[in-house]
Write a protein that holds these residues in place. Structure first.
Motif, short mmCIF file in Angstrom:
data_model
loop_
_atom_site.label_atom_id
_atom_site.label_comp_id
_atom_site.label_asym_id
_atom_site.label_seq_id
_atom_site.Cartn_x
_atom_site.Cartn_y
_atom_site.Cartn_z
N PHE A 218 0.87 -1.13 0.06
CA PHE A 218 0.07 0.09 -0.44
C PHE A 218 1.45 0.97 0.12
CE2 PHE A 218 -2.43 -3.21 1.47
CZ PHE A 218 -3.80 -2.86 0.94
N CYS A 219 1.98 1.60 -1.13
CA CYS A 219 2.28 2.28 -1.20
C CYS A 219 1.58 3.73 -1.46
CB CYS A 219 3.37 2.21 -2.68
SG CYS A 219 4.51 1.23 -2.29
N SER A 220 1.50 4.73 -1.07
CA SER A 220 0.20 5.89 -1.09
C SER A 220 -0.44 6.11 -3.00
CB SER A 220 0.87 7.10 -0.25
OG SER A 220 2.02 7.82 -1.16
N TYR A 221 0.60 6.60 -3.36
CA TYR A 221 0.85 6.01 -5.15
C TYR A 221 0.28 4.95 -5.80
CZ TYR A 221 5.20 4.23 -4.53
OH TYR A 221 6.47 3.15 -4.72
N CYS A 222 0.60 4.11 -5.30
CA CYS A 222 -0.02 2.77 -6.23
C CYS A 222 -1.38 2.20 -5.92
CB CYS A 222 0.99 2.02 -6.20
SG CYS A 222 1.19 0.55 -6.81
N VAL A 223 -1.77 1.92 -7.45
CA VAL A 223 -3.05 1.15 -6.96
C VAL A 223 -3.55 -0.11 -7.08
CG1 VAL A 223 -3.72 1.19 -9.71
CG2 VAL A 223 -5.72 1.86 -8.83
N VAL A 224 -2.35 -1.00 -7.12
CA VAL A 224 -1.88 -2.22 -7.37
C VAL A 224 -2.51 -2.67 -6.69
CG1 VAL A 224 -0.29 -3.64 -7.50
CG2 VAL A 224 -0.03 -2.15 -8.84
N PRO A 225 -2.16 -2.81 -4.96
CA PRO A 225 -3.61 -3.53 -4.71
C PRO A 225 -4.70 -3.35 -4.63
CG PRO A 225 -1.10 -2.00 -3.40
CD PRO A 225 -1.29 -1.69 -4.43
N SER B 146 14.73 11.05 -1.26
CA SER B 146 14.64 12.01 -0.11
C SER B 146 13.62 10.86 0.92
CB SER B 146 13.70 13.26 -0.35
OG SER B 146 12.78 14.24 0.93
N ASP B 147 14.38 11.38 1.73
CA ASP B 147 12.88 10.68 3.34
C ASP B 147 11.85 10.95 3.16
OD1 ASP B 147 16.01 8.67 3.93
OD2 ASP B 147 16.52 10.29 5.42
N ARG B 148 12.05 12.62 3.46
CA ARG B 148 10.39 12.69 3.12
C ARG B 148 9.42 12.28 2.79
NH1 ARG B 148 7.40 17.20 2.52
NH2 ARG B 148 8.39 17.82 0.14
N ILE B 149 10.42 12.27 1.34
CA ILE B 149 8.80 11.87 0.18
C ILE B 149 8.64 10.30 0.43
CG2 ILE B 149 9.06 11.06 -2.54
CD1 ILE B 149 8.48 14.16 -1.21
N LEU B 150 10.00 9.76 0.99
CA LEU B 150 9.67 8.29 0.89
C LEU B 150 8.75 7.80 2.43
CD1 LEU B 150 13.69 6.88 1.02
CD2 LEU B 150 11.53 6.84 -0.75
N ARG B 151 8.40 8.89 3.53
CA ARG B 151 7.64 8.96 3.96
C ARG B 151 6.08 9.59 3.75
NH1 ARG B 151 11.60 11.20 7.36
NH2 ARG B 151 11.24 13.10 7.40
N LEU B 152 6.08 9.97 2.99
CA LEU B 152 4.89 10.37 2.28
C LEU B 152 5.00 9.64 1.46
CD1 LEU B 152 5.06 14.33 1.45
CD2 LEU B 152 3.67 13.29 3.38
N MET B 153 5.59 8.63 0.75
CA MET B 153 4.94 7.30 -0.18
C MET B 153 4.89 6.52 0.83
SD MET B 153 8.30 7.92 -2.97
CE MET B 153 7.80 8.54 -4.27
N ASN B 154 4.97 5.90 1.85
CA ASN B 154 4.82 4.99 2.50
C ASN B 154 6.04 3.72 2.03
OD1 ASN B 154 3.70 3.12 5.20
ND2 ASN B 154 2.12 2.68 3.65
N GLU C 256 -7.14 7.70 -8.57
CA GLU C 256 -7.81 7.55 -8.23
C GLU C 256 -7.75 6.15 -6.99
OE1 GLU C 256 -12.67 7.20 -8.70
OE2 GLU C 256 -11.63 8.17 -10.07
N GLY C 257 -8.24 6.20 -5.90
CA GLY C 257 -8.22 5.75 -4.52
C GLY C 257 -7.26 5.70 -3.74
N THR C 258 -5.87 6.13 -4.06
CA THR C 258 -4.94 6.55 -3.00
C THR C 258 -5.00 7.34 -2.45
OG1 THR C 258 -3.89 6.71 -5.56
CG2 THR C 258 -4.35 5.10 -5.63
N PRO C 259 -3.85 7.11 -1.34
CA PRO C 259 -3.71 8.59 -0.46
C PRO C 259 -2.97 9.71 -0.95
CG PRO C 259 -3.00 6.43 0.44
CD PRO C 259 -3.55 6.74 -0.53
N ALA C 260 -1.91 9.46 -1.90
CA ALA C 260 -1.26 10.57 -2.34
C ALA C 260 -2.25 11.15 -3.56
CB ALA C 260 0.01 9.53 -3.93
N ALA C 261 -3.34 10.69 -4.29
CA ALA C 261 -4.31 11.76 -4.88
C ALA C 261 -5.04 12.62 -3.99
CB ALA C 261 -5.66 10.71 -5.13
N LYS C 262 -4.79 13.14 -2.90
CA LYS C 262 -4.92 13.75 -2.12
C LYS C 262 -4.46 14.85 -1.33
CE LYS C 262 -8.97 10.19 -0.30
NZ LYS C 262 -9.83 9.81 0.71
#
Length: 455
Positions: free
Chosen positions: A180-187, A288-296, A360-366
Motif C-alpha cells: 500500500f504505497c501511497s501512490y500505487c493502485v496495485v493493491p 528524499s526521506d521526507r518523500i519516502l515517508r509520504l510514499m509509505n 484515484e483511490g490512493t492516499p497520494a491523490a489527495k
C-alpha cells in the motif's frame, strides 16, 4: 462435465459463431506480470482451437490486457478501444474483450460499460480460467458481459502459458501486494498477496527449461515477501535455492524486490549460485526521506544505501536497476537533489523513470501538488542525463572484457543479438546458436548498445 468436454463444446460454439476456427489477438499493456497473464490467456484459447493473430484487424476475438499504474497507459487503452468502433460496426460478430488491472477500478469499468457499448466482455484478470466460459456465455446471451467484480484468483493455477518470447520465460510466484504505497493502485486492483505453492512453481520452471528457455524470470509485485500464508515453510531465498539447484544451463532472474523486505539471506543465496544473475531490480522511488515517508515506502535513503553495500559485499559484480518517481506531490528541489545524490552514489545499471501519475483511490491523490508539469519534465530530463553518463562509464569499463551472453536473435549472416547478465543488449559477430549461451568479447559501445564478438 469434464473440462475437456466443456472446452470441446465451447470450441464448437465459437467455430459455429465465426464459421471457422477463431483468430485471437491479445494486446498487452504494462508490466511483465501482464505479459505472463496474456500468455496464459493465449494458452487457454489455443485449447479451444483458436489461432493466434498478430493484428486486431484480422482477428475474431480481440483482448486488451490493461494496466492501471499510470494515466498514460489508461489513455492508450481507451484510444485503442475507440479506434475499434468502426471495425466492430463492419464485423459485429467479432468479440472485443477488456481485462486486466485497469478494469478493476469501478470508475473505469463504469466508463467502459457506459461509453463503449460495443465492448463485449469486461473481465477480471484474477479469473483467467473463466475466459472460455465467459466467451460461451457472451454467445449464448448475446449481450455484453460485466465480469470485472469476480475475484477467485485460484482460477489461475494450472493454466498452461503459450509463450511467444523467443528467449525469456516468465514464471509468476505470487500475485497481489500488501505494501500500500501511497501512490500505487496495485493493491486495489490485484488484491492482497497470495503466494503459489513451490511445487507448482518448480513444475512450471522445469517445463520452461524443457521447452528450451534459458533465461527465466520469477515475477511478483514483491517477490521478497514470497511464502506468507502458505502451508509449507518456505521464503523467497529458499525458493531461489531450490530453483537454482535444478539441472541445466540457465539464468535465473526475479522482480520486483521491495527494499524493506530484501534480506541478507537473499544476497547470500544470490552469491552462492552462479545460475542466479548478479543483478537485482530494487526500486527506490526517491532519495528524499521526507518523500519516502509520504510514499509509505518504510525505509530511508540511508537504509537503502546500506542494503546496496551489503549486496555488493555478498554478490560479486552485482548490478542494480531501479524505479524513480519524479514530481511526487510536494517534492521540492531539495527533495529532488537528494534523489540525484542517491543515483550518483549507487550508480544504477539502468533506471525506469516516471513523472508522478495521480491514481484515484490512493492516499497520494489527495495530497496537494503545486509543482508545474514543466518543472517535473525538466527534473526527469536531469535524471536521464545523469543516468546516461553513469551507463556510459559502466559500459565503457566493460570494453575489452569477456562476458557470458545469451544469444537471443539472429540479426544477419554472422550477426546476433545477445543479452548480458544485467539485461544489456549486445550485437555479436561470429558463429552462435539462438537460445544458447556464448562467451562474448566486448569490443565497443554506443548509446544504444554494446558491440562484440563470440569467442
Amino acid at each position: 462435465m469434464s473440462q475437456e468436454r466443456n472446452n470441446r463444446e465451447i470450441s464448437s460454439a465459437l467455430r459455429a459463431h465465426f464459421g471457422r476456427a477463431p483468430r485471437v489477438f491479445i494486446r498487452t499493456f504494462g508490466c511483465q506480470q501482464n505479459v505472463s497473464d496474456s500468455e496464459r490467456m493465449l494458452g487457454l484459447l489455443e485449447g479451444l482451437d483458436c489461432e493466434a493473430c498478430c493484428e486486431a484487424e484480422g482477428a475474431d476475438i480481440i483482448i486488451f490486457n490493461t494496466c492501471a499504474v499510470r494515466e498514460h497507459a489508461e489513455d492508450r487503452v481507451f484510444g485503442n478501444i475507440g479506434r475499434l468502433k468502426a471495425l466492430k460496426s463492419e464485423r459485429p460478430e467479432l468479440l472485443l474483450c477488456v481485462g486486466g488491472c485497469m478494469v478493476q477500478q469501478e470508475h473505469i469499468a463504469k466508463k467502459l460499460l457506459e461509453s463503449y457499448p460495443y465492448v463485449d466482455i469486461v473481465f477480471n484478470t484474477n479469473e483467467l480460467g473463466r475466459l472460455p466460459s465467459l466467451l460461451a456465455e457472451r454467445l449464448e446471451k448475446n449481450t455484453p458481459l460485466d465480469a470485472h467484480g469476480c475475484c477467485d484468483w485460484s482460477m489461475r493455477e494450472g493454466l498452461k502459458p503459450r509463450r511467444e518470447g523467443g528467449f525469456r520465460a516468465f514464471v509468476p510466484i505470487m500475485y497481489g501486494c500488501d505494501n500500500f504505497c501511497s501512490y500505487c493502485v496495485v493493491p486495489l486492483v490485484r488484491g492482497r498477496e497470495r503466494s503459489r505453492n513451490s511445487e507448482h512453481i518448480i513444475a512450471e520452471f522445469k517445463a520452461a527449461l524443457g521447452e528450451g528457455y534459458r533465461d527465466i524470470m520469477l515475477l511478483g509485485q514483491n517477490v521478497n515477501s514470497y511464502g506468507k500464508g502458505l502451508d509449507e515453510d518456505i521464503n523467497f531465498a529458499g525458493l531461489l535455492r531450490k530453483l537454482a539447484s535444478l539441472e541445466g544451463d540457465f539464468t535465473l532472474r526475479f522482480m520486483t524486490s521491495h527494499p524493506k523486505d530484501a534480506t541478507r539471506e537473499l544476497f547470500e543465496v544470490m552469491g552462492a549460485f552462479p545460475k542466479i544473475a548478479p543483478h537485482i531490480h530494487l526500486p527506490v522511488q526517491s532519495g528524499s526521506d521526507r518523500i519516502l515517508r509520504l510514499m509509505n515506502r518504510r525505509y530511508s535513503s540511508e537504509g537503502y544505501l546500506r542494503l546496496t553495500e551489503e549486496a555488493r559485499a555478498l554478490v560479486p559484480g552485482i548490478t542494480f536497476s531501479s524505479d524513480i518517481i519524479v514530481g511526487f506531490p510536494g517534492e521540492t528541489r531539495e527533495d529532488f537533489d537528494a534523489t540525484l545524490r542517491l543515483i550518483r552514489e549507487v550508480r544504477f545499471a539502468s533506471l525506469f523513470t516516471f513523472i508522478y501519475s495521480k491514481r484515484e483511490g490512493t492516499p497520494a491523490a489527495k495530497m496537494p501538488d503545486d509543482t508545474a508539469h514543466k518543472t517535473k519534465a525538466r527534473r526527469l530530463a536531469e535524471i536521464l542525463d545523469i543516468q546516461e553518463e553513469i551507463a556510459a562509464e559502466r559500459e565503457n569499463a566493460l570494453v575489452g572484457s569477456v562476458q557470458r551472453a545469451l544469444v537471443v536473435e539472429r540479426l544477419g549472416e554472422v550477426l546476433y543479438e545477445g543479452r548480458l547478465w544485467d539485461n544489456n543488449s549486445i550485437a555479436l559477430e561470429g558463429s552462435g546458436a539462438v537460445g544458447e549461451f556464448a562467451q562474448a568479447e566486448i569490443l565497443s559501445r554506443t548509446k544504444k548498445r554494446l558491440f562484440g564478438r563470440i569467442v
